[in-house]
Structures are given as structure tokens and as C-alpha cells.
Motif scaffolding. Structure first.
Motif, short mmCIF file in Angstrom:
data_model
loop_
_atom_site.label_atom_id
_atom_site.label_comp_id
_atom_site.label_asym_id
_atom_site.label_seq_id
_atom_site.Cartn_x
_atom_site.Cartn_y
_atom_site.Cartn_z
N THR A 10 74.81 42.87 43.04
CA THR A 10 74.49 41.92 44.11
C THR A 10 75.04 42.38 45.46
O THR A 10 75.07 41.61 46.41
N TYR A 11 75.46 43.62 45.57
CA TYR A 11 76.11 44.16 46.76
C TYR A 11 75.04 44.66 47.73
O TYR A 11 74.61 45.81 47.71
N ALA A 12 74.61 43.78 48.63
CA ALA A 12 73.51 44.07 49.56
C ALA A 12 73.79 45.26 50.45
O ALA A 12 72.89 46.08 50.72
N LYS B 254 65.59 45.00 48.40
CA LYS B 254 66.65 44.39 47.59
C LYS B 254 67.80 43.90 48.48
O LYS B 254 68.32 42.79 48.29
N ASP C 147 78.47 46.51 41.46
CA ASP C 147 78.11 45.13 41.78
C ASP C 147 76.63 45.08 42.16
O ASP C 147 76.26 45.39 43.30
N GLU D 57 66.69 40.69 50.10
CA GLU D 57 66.69 39.58 49.12
C GLU D 57 68.10 39.06 48.87
O GLU D 57 68.29 37.85 48.71
N LEU D 58 69.06 39.96 48.83
CA LEU D 58 70.44 39.57 48.53
C LEU D 58 71.19 39.01 49.73
O LEU D 58 72.13 38.24 49.58
N ASP D 59 70.77 39.40 50.93
CA ASP D 59 71.49 38.95 52.12
C ASP D 59 70.49 38.67 53.24
O ASP D 59 70.20 39.50 54.06
#
Length: 95
Positions: free
Chosen positions: A63-65, A90, A61, A93-95
């Protein structure tokens, strides 16, 4: 997963690994399971295995922060500062 929870309640990182491997056999694309097993390996001082599981969590995934954060943490252990910074950035940015 119940066996994992029992081992977790006993604070037994080694006992958590096998049940999580069984869970992954049933749900091989679940990034949470890779993260949780990675944490067990980390607590055991098995950093290479931990890194591989955190890496696998973000492969499953992107998008898995949480996976990026802990993969970055492993890179800090390895003193790979630039790679760690990329993973931490990263994760933010995602969380």
C-alpha cells in the motif's frame, strides 16, 4: 539515521547510502528506508539500484504509494511505458 541526515545536509548522495544500509539491517521491513536509499541511488545515476529499492519498498508494503510512483518513474527512464503506467495508476489509487 543521524549519519544519513549529516550526509543529506551536505548534499552527499554517496554518503547517504552506507548509513541507510545500516538502518535497513536493523529495520529490514521499513519501506521508507528503501525509498530513501532508492532516491540516493537515483541522484547518483545508479538507476538499477534505485529501481530495486523502490521495488523492494512496495514488496515490503503493497500500500506504499510513494514506492509505486518512484518505481514508475524508473520505468519511464527505461522507456517501459505500460509498466510505468500501471505503477502510476496504482500510486494514484493508493494516494
Amino acid at each position: 539515521f543521524g549519519l544519513f541526515r549529516c550526509a543529506a545536509e551536505r548534499n552527499d548522495p554517496r554518503g547517504r547510502v552506507a548509513p541507510l544500509a545500516a538502518c535497513l539491517a536493523l529495520r529490514p521491513n521499513d519501506p521508507d528506508l528503501y525509498y530513501i536509499r532508492g532516491m540516493a541511488f537515483f541522484e547518483l545515476g545508479e538507476y538499477e539500484e534505485a529501481f530495486l529499492d523502490f521495488d523492494e519498498s512496495v514488496k515490503r508494503d503493497p500500500t506504499y504509494a510513494v514506492g509505486y510512483f518512484y518505481r514508475g518513474r524508473m520505468r519511464v527512464v527505461e522507456r517501459k511505458w505500460a509498466e510505468a503506467e500501471k505503477d502510476f495508476t496504482k500510486a494514484v489509487e493508493l494516494d
